[in-house]
Design a protein around this motif. Structure first.
Motif, short mmCIF file in Angstrom:
data_model
loop_
_atom_site.label_atom_id
_atom_site.label_comp_id
_atom_site.label_asym_id
_atom_site.label_seq_id
_atom_site.Cartn_x
_atom_site.Cartn_y
_atom_site.Cartn_z
N ARG A 165 0.85 -1.20 0.00
CA ARG A 165 0.00 0.00 0.00
C ARG A 165 0.88 1.24 0.00
NH1 ARG A 165 -4.92 -1.16 4.25
NH2 ARG A 165 -5.88 -2.81 3.01
N TRP A 166 0.39 2.26 -0.70
CA TRP A 166 1.02 3.57 -0.69
C TRP A 166 -0.04 4.61 -0.41
CZ3 TRP A 166 2.01 0.18 -4.83
CH2 TRP A 166 3.34 -0.22 -4.99
N ARG A 167 0.39 5.73 0.16
CA ARG A 167 -0.49 6.88 0.33
C ARG A 167 0.22 8.10 -0.25
NH1 ARG A 167 1.38 10.40 3.96
NH2 ARG A 167 2.70 9.68 5.64
N PRO A 168 -0.56 9.05 -0.76
CA PRO A 168 0.06 10.28 -1.25
C PRO A 168 0.57 11.12 -0.09
CG PRO A 168 -2.33 10.44 -1.41
CD PRO A 168 -2.01 9.05 -0.94
N LEU A 222 -7.14 2.26 -6.34
CA LEU A 222 -6.62 3.46 -5.71
C LEU A 222 -7.61 4.60 -5.82
CD1 LEU A 222 -4.71 5.64 -7.86
CD2 LEU A 222 -4.04 3.32 -8.33
N ILE A 223 -7.57 5.42 -4.80
CA ILE A 223 -8.35 6.64 -4.77
C ILE A 223 -7.40 7.77 -4.44
CG2 ILE A 223 -10.56 5.58 -4.15
CD1 ILE A 223 -9.98 6.40 -1.24
N GLY A 224 -7.69 8.92 -4.97
CA GLY A 224 -6.83 10.07 -4.71
C GLY A 224 -7.38 11.30 -5.39
N ALA A 266 -0.53 7.59 -14.01
CA ALA A 266 -0.53 8.68 -13.04
C ALA A 266 -1.16 8.20 -11.75
CB ALA A 266 -1.30 9.87 -13.59
N GLY A 267 -0.70 8.69 -10.65
CA GLY A 267 -1.34 8.37 -9.37
C GLY A 267 -0.83 7.13 -8.69
N THR A 268 0.16 6.44 -9.27
CA THR A 268 0.71 5.25 -8.62
C THR A 268 2.23 5.19 -8.77
OG1 THR A 268 0.78 2.82 -8.57
CG2 THR A 268 0.22 3.84 -10.67
N LEU A 291 5.93 12.58 -3.44
CA LEU A 291 4.62 12.16 -3.96
C LEU A 291 3.96 11.05 -3.14
CD1 LEU A 291 5.33 12.17 -7.80
CD2 LEU A 291 4.10 13.89 -6.45
N PHE A 292 4.68 9.94 -2.84
CA PHE A 292 4.04 8.77 -2.20
C PHE A 292 4.93 8.18 -1.12
CE2 PHE A 292 2.61 8.88 -6.61
CZ PHE A 292 1.23 8.90 -6.45
N LYS A 293 4.28 7.57 -0.14
CA LYS A 293 4.98 6.85 0.92
C LYS A 293 4.35 5.48 1.06
CE LYS A 293 6.74 7.13 5.54
NZ LYS A 293 8.03 6.62 5.12
N ARG A 294 5.20 4.46 1.16
CA ARG A 294 4.72 3.10 1.34
C ARG A 294 4.30 2.90 2.79
NH1 ARG A 294 7.46 -1.54 -1.48
NH2 ARG A 294 6.91 -3.31 -0.26
N LEU A 295 3.19 2.23 3.00
CA LEU A 295 2.69 1.97 4.35
C LEU A 295 3.14 0.61 4.81
CD1 LEU A 295 -0.94 3.32 3.92
CD2 LEU A 295 1.03 4.49 4.89
#
Length: 188
Positions: A11-14, A39-41, A105-107, A184-188
């Motif tokens: 999982r990643w989050r922005p 994904l949602i964002g 885009a977005g991932t 942009l993103f961080k892995r959870l």
């Protein structure tokens, strides 16, 4: 060298705004590598919801992908693995000739594809690629120049955009999956 993927979920989050990506990757239905994700964002204050599937051969070359949005749009394409793409009806799409990899885009996941496929080492220099890029705002793919350089064996890669001033150093895990995407993103 990277391990062969077994079933794995990440999982990643922005880093800015709301959102989450939940990705599962591994072999499925005779496909050596299948990535499925929800994904949602938001991008530019425009929210999106996307479900995608990317199928790759054992060498991490994309052979097909499909993207479905929560507002009913769909994009599906197949590749011969040599940079020739077809749409869902089988029509050749010459605008994408030469694009081996895709970038959604977005991932951060799709940055993993050229990293794994190329197997770069620090001595190899920079790989200049033309990606099939799919933005989530217009949903209209276009060719996009990107450069990848291995900075540390199997652990750190530099991504550089060719059309704008953007560079990121991408750490990867033991499976070669992008961990964090600075700014942009961080892995959870």
């Amino acid at each position: 060298m990277f391990q062969r993927p077994s079933l794995k979920t990440v999982r990643w989050r922005p880093l800015e705004g709301e959102g989450l990506e939940h990705l599962t990757i591994g072999p499925a239905d005779g496909i050596p590598i299948r990535a499925t994700s929800v994904l949602i964002g938001e991008r530019g204050r425009r929210p999106y919801g996307v479900r995608y599937t990317i199928d790759c051969d054992a060498a991490w070359t994309v052979v097909s992908f499909s993207i479905d949005t929560t507002d009913g749009r769909r994009l599906a394409m197949t590749s011969d693995g040599k940079g020739h793409w077809r749409d869902a009806s089988g029509t050749h799409l010459p605008a994408f000739d030469g694009c081996i990899d895709i970038d959604l885009a977005g991932t951060p996941f799709t940055n993993t594809l050229p990293i794994r496929r190329l197997g770069l080492k620090p001595k190899d220099g920079t790989a200049r690629l033309t990606m099939l890029f799919v933005p989530f705002d217009t949903f209209e793919p276009f060719p996009d120049g990107q450069n990848y350089t291995c900075l540390e064996d199997d652990r750190l890669y530099r991504y550089e955009a060719e059309d704008r001033s953007f560079t990121a150093e991408l750490p990867v895990d033991e499976d070669g999956l992008v961990m964090d995407y600075p700014t942009l993103f961080k892995r959870l």
